[in-house]
Design an enzyme around this catalytic site. Sequence first.
Site: not given
Ligand code: IDC
Length: 484
Positions: A310, A402
């Site tokens: 991202e 994702e």
């Molecule tokens: C989130 C996980 C969370 C973790 C965090 C750390 O759900 O448990 O603590 O990352 O950075 C994304 C990202 C993905 C995120 C997810 C939800 O690619 O890494 O995971 N998210 O926030 N993009 C949009 C949402």
Amino acid sequence: MRLLPRLSRRNLVMAGAVGALTVAASAAVPAPDAQAATGCAVTYTANTWAGGFTANVTIRNLGDAVDGWTLGFTFPDAGQRVGQGWSATYSQTGAAVTARSMSWNGALATGASTSIGFNGTWTGGNPPPTVFTLNGTPCTGTTTPTTPAPTTPAPTTPPPTTPPPTTPPPGGQTPVAINGQLRVCGVNLCNQYGRPIQLRGMSTHGLQWFAHCYNDASLDALADDWRADLLRIAMYVQEDGYETNPAGFTNQVNALVDEAEQRGMYALVDFHTLTPGDPMYNLDRAKTFFAAVSARNAAKKNVIYEIANEPNGVSWATIKSYAEQVIPVIRANDPDAVVVVGTRGWSSLGVSDGSNANEIIDNPVNAANVMYTFHFYAASHKDNYRAEVERAAARLPLFVTEFGTVAYTGDGAVDVASSTAWLDLLDRLKISYANWTYSDKAEGSAAFRPGTCAGGTYAGTGVLSQSGALLRDRIRTPDNFPTA
Ligand code: IDC
């Protein structure tokens, strides 16, 4: 090999490349003055490649309940070393290894089991250890010398707690066996017959936190019970990820590519950049990582490369420049693999930055066989994002590498209506997807209830969160891949 049905393929692999070994012991009926009954069964499986391996170890307590345990074993070869591990604290002296329980998995009731694992390295060979001890008691078929009565052989595997394997898909073939090497044709992902297909599957959570969720039982459930086509392997670069141990994380990704291949699933190798959002910050790491992974997996048909999860806070021009430096590194080893490129604004095609897909349509990456990433979180991203995806999908090959059923935080309530609208749209447009996450983290986006990965049962609906139940229902419907 290619034409073998899904279940036979897996069995064949289990008997071949993956070394498996089970040893067992059980306690006798205690004598009147007996100490606590002890006994244990250990299953050790290793997935080995040149110089490295991943070991998964299941420990079953056949004695009285314990609160805290230490597993001991000795490597047969002097060159075998424990590296990064999970669900236990490891130490090694000479060839002798000890693994100590964590606070959350130390309590083992009679008959209970727990799974741990680690990445290791080897030089001379990688034979499995044959003797294990639990809290000092050998798991070898005999109990302590003071125990008089003969022992009964213990079951070497836990009693079945999962539903029987589901019927293989019509035709009895795996997604990779049917579709073979993929390529981009027009705005679609196409199979070996040049026909558009949609892959549906799940993303791991961060490997640095949830490696214990990815083992034979969970991956069998994904392939056979969920009937998924795709495993996305989310390798964070920061947040204690790749940058802290490049060789260890590369090995972990490669091992999961193999696990997916053995089950006939595609593997989406995700270089999970997030913070900082400028992919150029990790350009050198990306080149090193993708050079290694693409060289090692060049002959495989199941690998898809996702080079930047991202991007955020950067222009499309910067992302495009990054892509045009990383893609040649992959192509030098693996000329025909599909590569997926992240987009501006957290892979929103620019929408979350107030832009839209035109910046890509007007200035695409200068490489063939490339797709573009779109991500959404259904409770946060709705009609205006869906409209842009539908519009862009007529011009660009899109891959939803994702998405979540919840808010962009990864947590909160499942938005069933928005998730359903999204999945209906992706199905109609044949856009492939991976859902965040195949894990048991205590957050709304996780498919499993907290604690599932410490248990060992992954199939069926009893272990699922609301999000997991929704995704399993969607993913396990027949694929009907075209075969000519
Ligand atoms: C989130 C996980 C969370 C973790 C965090 C750390 O759900 O448990 O603590 O990352 O950075 C994304 C990202 C993905 C995120 C997810 C939800 O690619 O890494 O995971 N998210 O926030 N993009 C949009 C949402």
